[in-house]
Enzyme design. Structure first.
Site, PDB file in Angstrom:
ATOM      1  N   GLY A 116       0.827  -1.329   0.265  1.00  0.00           N
ATOM      2  CA  GLY A 116       0.298   0.242   0.220  1.00  0.00           C
ATOM      3  C   GLY A 116       0.765   1.026   0.229  1.00  0.00           C
ATOM      4  O   GLY A 116       0.482   2.474  -0.591  1.00  0.00           O
ATOM      5  N   ILE A 117       1.513   1.435   0.805  1.00  0.00           N
ATOM      6  CA  ILE A 117       2.588   2.705   0.891  1.00  0.00           C
ATOM      7  C   ILE A 117       3.730   2.326  -0.244  1.00  0.00           C
ATOM      8  O   ILE A 117       3.446   4.268  -0.846  1.00  0.00           O
ATOM      9  CB  ILE A 117       3.955   2.079   2.087  1.00  0.00           C
ATOM     10  CG1 ILE A 117       2.567   2.434   3.407  1.00  0.00           C
ATOM     11  CG2 ILE A 117       4.666   3.607   2.427  1.00  0.00           C
ATOM     12  CD1 ILE A 117       3.826   2.430   4.995  1.00  0.00           C
TER      13      ILE A 117
ATOM     14  N   THR B  84      11.827   3.498   4.440  1.00  0.00           N
ATOM     15  CA  THR B  84      10.364   4.637   5.403  1.00  0.00           C
ATOM     16  C   THR B  84      10.255   3.344   5.942  1.00  0.00           C
ATOM     17  O   THR B  84       9.423   3.553   7.059  1.00  0.00           O
ATOM     18  CB  THR B  84       9.170   5.585   4.731  1.00  0.00           C
ATOM     19  OG1 THR B  84       9.157   4.967   3.621  1.00  0.00           O
ATOM     20  CG2 THR B  84      10.346   6.963   4.268  1.00  0.00           C
ATOM     21  N   ALA B  85      11.118   2.552   5.983  1.00  0.00           N
ATOM     22  CA  ALA B  85       9.892   1.666   6.270  1.00  0.00           C
ATOM     23  C   ALA B  85      10.688   1.220   7.967  1.00  0.00           C
ATOM     24  O   ALA B  85       9.987   1.128   8.524  1.00  0.00           O
ATOM     25  CB  ALA B  85      10.351  -0.190   5.783  1.00  0.00           C
ATOM     26  N   ARG B  86      11.873  -0.153   7.775  1.00  0.00           N
ATOM     27  CA  ARG B  86      12.495  -0.477   9.195  1.00  0.00           C
ATOM     28  C   ARG B  86      13.380  -0.360   8.811  1.00  0.00           C
ATOM     29  O   ARG B  86      14.342  -0.937   8.282  1.00  0.00           O
ATOM     30  CB  ARG B  86      11.646  -1.667   9.858  1.00  0.00           C
ATOM     31  CG  ARG B  86      10.539  -1.811   9.985  1.00  0.00           C
ATOM     32  CD  ARG B  86      10.385  -0.891  11.278  1.00  0.00           C
ATOM     33  NE  ARG B  86       9.159  -0.852  12.012  1.00  0.00           N
ATOM     34  CZ  ARG B  86       7.893  -0.027  11.438  1.00  0.00           C
ATOM     35  NH1 ARG B  86       8.301   0.758  11.075  1.00  0.00           N
ATOM     36  NH2 ARG B  86       6.784  -0.653  11.762  1.00  0.00           N
TER      37      ARG B  86
ATOM     38  N   GLU C 198      16.282   2.802  17.198  1.00  0.00           N
ATOM     39  CA  GLU C 198      15.329   4.334  17.912  1.00  0.00           C
ATOM     40  C   GLU C 198      14.971   3.589  18.854  1.00  0.00           C
ATOM     41  O   GLU C 198      15.070   2.782  19.716  1.00  0.00           O
ATOM     42  CB  GLU C 198      14.460   3.594  16.415  1.00  0.00           C
ATOM     43  CG  GLU C 198      14.052   4.246  15.326  1.00  0.00           C
ATOM     44  CD  GLU C 198      12.873   3.942  14.402  1.00  0.00           C
ATOM     45  OE1 GLU C 198      11.831   4.224  14.824  1.00  0.00           O
ATOM     46  OE2 GLU C 198      13.295   3.849  13.159  1.00  0.00           O
TER      47      GLU C 198
ATOM     48  N   HIS D 129      11.470   9.608  13.042  1.00  0.00           N
ATOM     49  CA  HIS D 129      10.466   8.677  12.953  1.00  0.00           C
ATOM     50  C   HIS D 129       8.999   9.072  12.382  1.00  0.00           C
ATOM     51  O   HIS D 129       8.557   9.019  13.224  1.00  0.00           O
ATOM     52  CB  HIS D 129      10.082   7.177  13.645  1.00  0.00           C
ATOM     53  CG  HIS D 129       9.127   5.554  13.174  1.00  0.00           C
ATOM     54  ND1 HIS D 129       9.847   4.381  13.241  1.00  0.00           N
ATOM     55  CD2 HIS D 129       8.330   5.941  11.836  1.00  0.00           C
ATOM     56  CE1 HIS D 129       8.964   3.914  12.664  1.00  0.00           C
ATOM     57  NE2 HIS D 129       7.908   4.539  12.152  1.00  0.00           N
TER      58      HIS D 129
HETATM   59  O1  LIG Z   1       5.599   3.143  11.645  1.00  0.00           O
HETATM   60  C1  LIG Z   1       4.408   2.718  11.123  1.00  0.00           C
HETATM   61  C2  LIG Z   1       3.883   2.128  11.652  1.00  0.00           C
HETATM   62  O2  LIG Z   1       4.224   0.723  11.551  1.00  0.00           O
HETATM   63  O3  LIG Z   1       2.321   2.574  11.666  1.00  0.00           O
END
Ligand SMILES: O=CC(=O)O
Length: 331
Positions: free
Chosen positions: A167-168, A245-247, A276, A294
Site C-alpha cells: 500500500g505505501i 521509511t520502512a524499518r 530507535e 520516524h
Molecule cells: O511505522 C509505523 C507503522 O508501522 O505504522
C-alpha cells in the site's frame, strides 16, 4: 458480563470512537503497568487484567513493558484471543508465539499509506534536490552553499525503484508518477493492481541497476534483516540514493555508511533506524543526507485513522468473531 478489552498504550485521537465502537459491547480498561513484571502479574488469576479477551496495542507501550515478545505473549491468560496492533509494522510482536497460543493478530494496513508515502516523497525530494544542506546554510547566515546546483537534480525523468509494492509503495509510486518519474518495482510477485506505468522487475538486481533512487518498503522480519546489504547497494549506479521509511534493520547500516563515505551513494533519506531512538552518530556527520525521527505516520488525521482501524478490528472480533486486518502470517 461484557467482554474485557485492554488498551496497552494510549488512545490519543479516537476517544469518542472508543465509546461508540466498543462502549455498548465491551468493558474497556487501560493498562497502568509501569514495568513488565507488573504487566505480567496482571494476567495471573484474579490479577487486574485477568479475563481480558482483546488487546489494543501501540508501540509507545514498549517504553514501559518492552516488546510483545514470547515471554509477554506466553504470560497472557488463556482468555486473550485477539491483539489489535495500532500500526502497519508489527515487528515488535512475536507472531509465532501468538499463533502457538491461538491469539489472532491484526494491524492497520491502508490507514498509514498516505502519511508514510508522503514522508518518503519528502525524503525523495529533499535528497535529489539536496535541500537539507541549503536550509542549514541559510540558518548559519550563509545563504546558498557554493556550487549547489552541481549536486542537485530534477526528479522529472529520473528512475524511482520501489522495493516492496504494498500500500505505501503503491501510493509513493502514484505521487512520484506526477513529476513524472519513471517507476519500477520489485516484489516477491507481480502486483495485480499495479498501474501499467509501474514496471515489474522479477529480478531485484536488474531493478537496482536501473535505479536513480531506491525506496525501501518491505516489513522487518527474520528474513529481511540486512536485506539491502553490500551486494545490493553496489548493484545501484554510482551516485544513486536510498530512501528508507520502512524499518532501519532492513538495511545493513554499515554497508550503507561505507557507500556514502566512498561516494557510491550520493545521499540517503532516512526516517527509520536500527535501534530507535538512537541514531548512529556517523550519520550525523554527512551534510548531504536527510534524517527524520520516524515521522512516517505522525499526523493527527492518520493517527486517528489508525486508532479507529485497530478499534474496529476489536469490535468485529467481539461481534463477528473475525476482523479485516489479520496479519499475512495468519491468513
Ligand atoms: O511505522 C509505523 C507503522 O508501522 O505504522
Amino acid at each position: 458480563m461484557a467482554p474485557r478489552i485492554l488498551i496497552v498504550g494510549k488512545i490519543v485521537w479516537a476517544d469518542e470512537d472508543v465509546k461508540q465502537l466498543l462502549g455498548p459491547i465491551a468493558e474497556v480498561i487501560t493498562y497502568d503497568s509501569p514495568t513488565r513484571a507488573d504487566f505480567l502479574q496482571g494476567f495471573k488469576p484474579n490479577g487486574k487484567y485477568d479475563g481480558v479477551v482483546g488487546i489494543f496495542r501501540d508501540n509507545t507501550s514498549a517504553d514501559h513493558i518492552g516488546f510483545f515478545d514470547k515471554e509477554i505473549i506466553d504470560g497472557f491468560s488463556s482468555s486473550v484471543k485477539w491483539i489489535a496492533h495500532n500500526g502497519a509494522g508489527y515487528d515488535q510482536i512475536d507472531v509465532h508465539a501468538c499463533i502457538a497460543k491461538g491469539i489472532t493478530l491484526s494491524n492497520t494496513p491502508g490507514a498509514v499509506d498516505d502519511a508514510s508515502a508522503t514522508t518518503a516523497l519528502y525524503l525523495l525530494i529533499s535528497t535529489v534536490r539536496q535541500y537539507a544542506i541549503t536550509e542549514r546554510s541559510l540558518r548559519e547566515g550563509k545563504w546558498k552553499p557554493k556550487g549547489h546546483s552541481s549536486r542537485s537534480h530534477d526528479l522529472t525523468g529520473r528512475t524511482l525503484a520501489i522495493l516492496g509494492l504494498g500500500g505505501i509503495g503503491l501510493r509513493l509510486a502514484e505521487l512520484a508518477h506526477a513529476f513524472p518519474m519513471r517507476i519500477i518495482y520489485h516484489s516477491r510477485n507481480k502486483v495485480p493492481n499495479a498501474p501499467e506505468w509501474c514496471e515489474y522487475f522479477p529480478k531485484v538486481e536488474d531493478m537496482l541497476a536501473e535505479a536513480d533512487v531506491l525506496s525501501v518498503h518491505v516489513p522487518l522480519r527474520a528474513d529481511t534483516v540486512g536485506l539491502v546489504g553490500e551486494k545490493w547497494i553496489r548493484k545501484l549506479k554510482k551516485g544513486s540514493i536510498i530512501i528508507n521509511t520502512a524499518r532501519g534493520k532492513v538495511i545493513d547500516e554499515d554497508a550503507m555508511i561505507r557507500a556514502l563515505e566512498d561516494g557510491h551513494l550520493a545521499s540517503v533519506g532516512l526516517d527509520v533506524y536500527p535501534n530507535e531512538p538512537e541514531v548512529n552518530p556517523r550519520l550525523l556527520d554527512f551534510p548531504n543526507i536527510t534524517l527524520l525521527p520516524h515521522m512516517g505516520t505522525e499526523t493527527q488525521d492518520t493517527q486517528r485513522k489508525m486508532e479507529v482501524r485497530a478499534l474496529t478490528n476489536l469490535k468485529d472480533f467481539i461481534t463477528l468473531g473475525k476482523g479485516k486486518d489479520v496479519v499475512v502470517e495468519m491468513k
